[in-house]
Write a protein that holds these residues in place. Structure first.
Motif, PDB file in Angstrom:
ATOM      1  N   GLY A 196     -59.315 -86.569  -8.634  1.00 33.85           N
ATOM      2  CA  GLY A 196     -59.341 -86.882  -9.787  1.00 33.85           C
ATOM      3  C   GLY A 196     -57.945 -86.819 -10.529  1.00 33.85           C
ATOM      4  N   GLY A 197     -57.851 -87.849 -11.470  1.00 33.02           N
ATOM      5  CA  GLY A 197     -56.570 -87.857 -12.350  1.00 33.02           C
ATOM      6  C   GLY A 197     -55.497 -88.265 -11.397  1.00 33.02           C
ATOM      7  N   ASN A 198     -55.639 -89.355 -10.590  1.00 34.15           N
ATOM      8  CA  ASN A 198     -54.680 -89.995  -9.856  1.00 34.15           C
ATOM      9  C   ASN A 198     -54.666 -91.494 -10.478  1.00 34.15           C
ATOM     10  N   GLN A 199     -53.870 -92.507  -9.742  1.00 30.98           N
ATOM     11  CA  GLN A 199     -53.772 -93.918 -10.089  1.00 30.98           C
ATOM     12  C   GLN A 199     -54.745 -94.771  -9.056  1.00 30.98           C
ATOM     13  N   LEU A 200     -55.659 -94.035  -8.566  1.00 36.06           N
ATOM     14  CA  LEU A 200     -56.204 -95.059  -7.430  1.00 36.06           C
ATOM     15  C   LEU A 200     -57.065 -96.061  -7.753  1.00 36.06           C
ATOM     16  N   GLU A 201     -56.706 -97.452  -7.419  1.00 37.64           N
ATOM     17  CA  GLU A 201     -57.367 -98.397  -7.890  1.00 37.64           C
ATOM     18  C   GLU A 201     -58.587 -98.931  -6.940  1.00 37.64           C
ATOM     19  N   THR A 202     -58.215 -98.618  -5.533  1.00 35.48           N
ATOM     20  CA  THR A 202     -59.276 -98.847  -4.549  1.00 35.48           C
ATOM     21  C   THR A 202     -59.065 -97.742  -3.678  1.00 35.48           C
ATOM     22  N   LEU A 203     -60.098 -97.566  -2.768  1.00 37.03           N
ATOM     23  CA  LEU A 203     -60.338 -96.356  -1.859  1.00 37.03           C
ATOM     24  C   LEU A 203     -60.533 -97.245  -0.459  1.00 37.03           C
ATOM     25  N   PRO A 204     -60.072 -96.772   0.722  1.00 34.59           N
ATOM     26  CA  PRO A 204     -60.589 -97.196   1.914  1.00 34.59           C
ATOM     27  C   PRO A 204     -61.947 -96.926   2.136  1.00 34.59           C
ATOM     28  N   PRO A 205     -62.739 -98.163   2.294  1.00 33.09           N
ATOM     29  CA  PRO A 205     -64.082 -97.995   2.554  1.00 33.09           C
ATOM     30  C   PRO A 205     -64.612 -96.721   3.583  1.00 33.09           C
ATOM     31  N   ASP A 206     -63.902 -96.451   4.522  1.00 30.11           N
ATOM     32  CA  ASP A 206     -64.161 -95.469   5.487  1.00 30.11           C
ATOM     33  C   ASP A 206     -63.792 -94.141   5.200  1.00 30.11           C
ATOM     34  N   LEU A 207     -63.335 -93.925   3.768  1.00 31.19           N
ATOM     35  CA  LEU A 207     -62.730 -92.571   3.460  1.00 31.19           C
ATOM     36  C   LEU A 207     -63.550 -91.658   3.732  1.00 31.19           C
ATOM     37  N   LEU A 208     -64.853 -91.696   3.789  1.00 29.85           N
ATOM     38  CA  LEU A 208     -65.582 -90.398   3.746  1.00 29.85           C
ATOM     39  C   LEU A 208     -66.309 -90.268   5.140  1.00 29.85           C
ATOM     40  N   ARG A 209     -65.656 -91.053   5.997  1.00 29.31           N
ATOM     41  CA  ARG A 209     -66.258 -90.950   7.427  1.00 29.31           C
ATOM     42  C   ARG A 209     -65.330 -89.773   7.953  1.00 29.31           C
ATOM     43  N   GLY A 210     -65.887 -88.756   8.446  1.00 28.43           N
ATOM     44  CA  GLY A 210     -65.235 -87.506   9.064  1.00 28.43           C
ATOM     45  C   GLY A 210     -66.071 -86.472   8.556  1.00 28.43           C
ATOM     46  N   PRO A 211     -65.929 -86.056   7.487  1.00 36.06           N
ATOM     47  CA  PRO A 211     -66.699 -84.761   6.655  1.00 36.06           C
ATOM     48  C   PRO A 211     -68.147 -84.896   7.127  1.00 36.06           C
ATOM     49  N   LEU A 212     -68.873 -84.091   7.735  1.00 36.13           N
ATOM     50  CA  LEU A 212     -70.238 -84.227   8.060  1.00 36.13           C
ATOM     51  C   LEU A 212     -71.272 -83.719   6.856  1.00 36.13           C
ATOM     52  N   ARG A 213     -70.717 -82.739   5.970  1.00 33.79           N
ATOM     53  CA  ARG A 213     -71.417 -82.459   4.716  1.00 33.79           C
ATOM     54  C   ARG A 213     -70.700 -82.362   3.488  1.00 33.79           C
ATOM     55  N   LEU A 214     -70.136 -83.369   2.998  1.00 36.04           N
ATOM     56  CA  LEU A 214     -69.475 -83.204   1.683  1.00 36.04           C
ATOM     57  C   LEU A 214     -70.560 -82.975   0.723  1.00 36.04           C
ATOM     58  N   GLN A 215     -70.148 -81.923  -0.256  1.00 32.57           N
ATOM     59  CA  GLN A 215     -70.979 -81.675  -1.377  1.00 32.57           C
ATOM     60  C   GLN A 215     -70.576 -82.051  -2.665  1.00 32.57           C
ATOM     61  N   ARG A 216     -68.913 -82.141  -2.680  1.00 32.85           N
ATOM     62  CA  ARG A 216     -68.590 -82.296  -4.076  1.00 32.85           C
ATOM     63  C   ARG A 216     -67.299 -83.422  -4.147  1.00 32.85           C
ATOM     64  N   LEU A 217     -67.441 -84.484  -4.720  1.00 30.35           N
ATOM     65  CA  LEU A 217     -66.608 -85.479  -4.779  1.00 30.35           C
ATOM     66  C   LEU A 217     -66.144 -85.921  -6.109  1.00 30.35           C
ATOM     67  N   HIS A 218     -64.675 -85.521  -6.448  1.00 35.12           N
ATOM     68  CA  HIS A 218     -64.130 -85.812  -7.577  1.00 35.12           C
ATOM     69  C   HIS A 218     -63.338 -87.227  -7.482  1.00 35.12           C
ATOM     70  N   LEU A 219     -63.686 -88.159  -8.386  1.00 33.55           N
ATOM     71  CA  LEU A 219     -62.903 -89.537  -8.473  1.00 33.55           C
ATOM     72  C   LEU A 219     -62.572 -89.788  -9.789  1.00 33.55           C
ATOM     73  N   GLU A 220     -62.842 -88.823 -10.628  1.00 37.32           N
ATOM     74  CA  GLU A 220     -62.667 -89.133 -12.123  1.00 37.32           C
ATOM     75  C   GLU A 220     -61.184 -89.231 -12.428  1.00 37.32           C
ATOM     76  N   GLY A 221     -61.106 -90.209 -13.477  1.00 39.46           N
ATOM     77  CA  GLY A 221     -59.800 -90.196 -14.037  1.00 39.46           C
ATOM     78  C   GLY A 221     -58.902 -90.975 -13.297  1.00 39.46           C
ATOM     79  N   ASN A 222     -59.431 -92.125 -12.630  1.00 37.40           N
ATOM     80  CA  ASN A 222     -58.480 -92.932 -11.581  1.00 37.40           C
ATOM     81  C   ASN A 222     -58.384 -94.609 -12.349  1.00 37.40           C
ATOM     82  N   ARG A 223     -58.310 -95.412 -11.473  1.00 41.03           N
ATOM     83  CA  ARG A 223     -58.382 -96.868 -12.127  1.00 41.03           C
ATOM     84  C   ARG A 223     -59.512 -97.419 -11.084  1.00 41.03           C
ATOM     85  N   LEU A 224     -60.395 -97.050 -10.647  1.00 38.37           N
ATOM     86  CA  LEU A 224     -61.261 -97.766  -9.773  1.00 38.37           C
ATOM     87  C   LEU A 224     -62.030 -98.865 -10.631  1.00 38.37           C
TER      88      LEU A 224
END
Ligand SMILES: *[C@@H]1O[C@H](CO)[C@@H](O)[C@H](O)[C@H]1NC(C)=O
Ligand SMILES: *[C@@H]1O[C@H](CO)[C@@H](O)[C@H](O)[C@H]1NC(C)=O
Ligand SMILES: *[C@@H]1O[C@H](CO)[C@@H](O)[C@H](O)[C@H]1NC(C)=O
Ligand SMILES: *[C@@H]1O[C@H](CO)[C@@H](O)[C@H](O)[C@H]1NC(C)=O
Length: 347
Positions: A196-224
């Protein structure tokens, strides 16, 4: 959004940075009630069956050496731009290290080598622009890494090499503009990711490949601007999803397809005028009913028949809907200014 701010650190297995300090103040007041006087130049030390817990705040002086049984160390508010070399020397039992509110600009690659049992590293509110490759080479036990409110503009996957137990990663409040592909590929245990609270405009589509059980994802306050269909797919157990305060104008039809457990969704304060049909169907299934609520307010909704699918979903789930009065139509003219719920109810 204020109604769930402050929950950030309350996730299962999460980390509450306030807790140690609260405990410490409590213990301190017990100590002073007993008439124990404390030299302000000394750090405060507590003994427990786990070992020594050392807390240093100004005007205390930094300790020149640590007891060998130190398991918890706090060095906060000193405005240090560099840590003294060898500050962790001999602290091989160290499990928690809190260095927030200094002005650390860089860290030495060898800094954590003396503390292979470290589980929590808190570097909140410093001035780090990078991490030295190899920093975590001996940090296989490290579960919680907090880099909140630093000055990271980029992050390289190699900076995180060595972390094998990472469950909680907080990179919020930096200046990240983009992230490398495969960043999280090795972090199978990751439960909470805060960007959250960064300046991300895009994310790599595979960003969440790896973690097996992500529960909480904060992407608020960016520029997506776009939420693609691949991003969330690898995370069926995601429970809390914060996408508010971005510039999202487009959410792909299948974006929520894989989500089976979502309890909370915040899409407020974006640029959504419409959403594709079928987007909502996977959410709020019987038994998993979005129990902590959702927010789609503060978007320029165009309330025409393209939203029929959304209206039906709102009718069924409106008791879970936050900011109902601020969820309004920006058009077409006939319904401009009306709430989405009023339009949904009149369909
Ligand atoms: C750290 O910097 C802040 C802000 O400039 C200042 O108020 C505070 O007194 C400084 N603390 C120390 C220990 O120098
Ligand atoms: C994952 O770990 C392996 C082995 O430590 C390493 O070679 C690889 O570069 C890591 N991948 C990423 C993306 O960090
Ligand atoms: C909406 O998001 C922007 C960008 O993060 C933020 O600056 C603004 O304060 C937010 N507005 C509201 C009403 O929350
Ligand atoms: C709903 O919002 C309008 C302005 O958008 C405001 O005038 C009104 O008082 C609000 N009603 C409630 C019940 O909050």
């Amino acid at each position: 959004m204020s109604f769930w701010s402050g929950q950030q650190y309350q996730s299962p297995g999460g980390f509450d940075p306030q807790l140690p300090r609260t405990l410490f103040l409590l213990l301190l007041s017990v100590a002073s009630a007993r008439g124990v006087t404390q030299n302000p130049k000394d750090c405060v030390a507590f003994q427990s069956e786990k070992g020594s817990s050392i807390s240093c705040h100004p005007p205390a002086e930094l300790p020149s050496s640590l007891p060998a049984d130190t398991f918890h160390l706090v060095l906060e508010l000193f405005n240090l731009t560099q840590l003294p070399p060898d500050i962790l020397k001999g602290a091989s039992k160290l499990q928690e290290l809190h260095l927030s509110s200094n002005r650390l600009e860089s860290l030495a690659a060898e800094f954590l080598l003396p503390a292979p049992q470290l589980r929590v590293l808190d570097l909140t509110r410093n001035a780090l622009t990078r991490l030295p490759p190899g920093l975590f080479q001996a940090s296989a036990a490290l579960e919680t890494v907090v880099l909140k409110e630093n000055q990271l503009e980029v992050l390289e996957a190699s900076w995180l090499h060595g972390l094998k137990a990472l469950g909680f990663l907080d990179l919020s409040g930096n200046r990240l503009r983009k992230l490398p592909a495969g960043l999280l590929a090795n972090f199978t245990l990751l439960r909470t990711l805060d960007l959250g609270g960064n300046q991300l405009e895009t994310l790599p589509p595979d960003l969440l490949r790896g973690p097996l059980r992500l529960q909480r994802l904060h992407l608020e306050g960016n520029r997506l601007q776009v939420l693609g269909k691949e991003l969330l797919e690898p995370q069926p157990d995601l429970r809390y999803l914060f996408l508010n305060d971005n510039k999202l104008a487009k959410v792909a039809a299948g974006a929520f397809r894989g989500l089976r457990q979502l309890d909370m969704l915040d899409l407020s304060n974006n640029s959504l005028a419409s959403v594709p049909e079928g987007l909502w169907a996977p959410l709020a299934q019987p038994g998993r009913d979005m129990q902590d609520g959702f927010d789609i307010s503060g978007n320029p909704w165009i309330c025409d028949q393209k939203l029929n699918d959304l209206y039906r979903w709102l009718e069924a789930t409106k008791d879970k809907m936050f900011s109902q009065n601020a969820t309004r139509c920006a058009g077409p003219e006939a319904v401009k200014g009306q709430t989405l719920l009023a339009v949904a109810g009149s369909q």
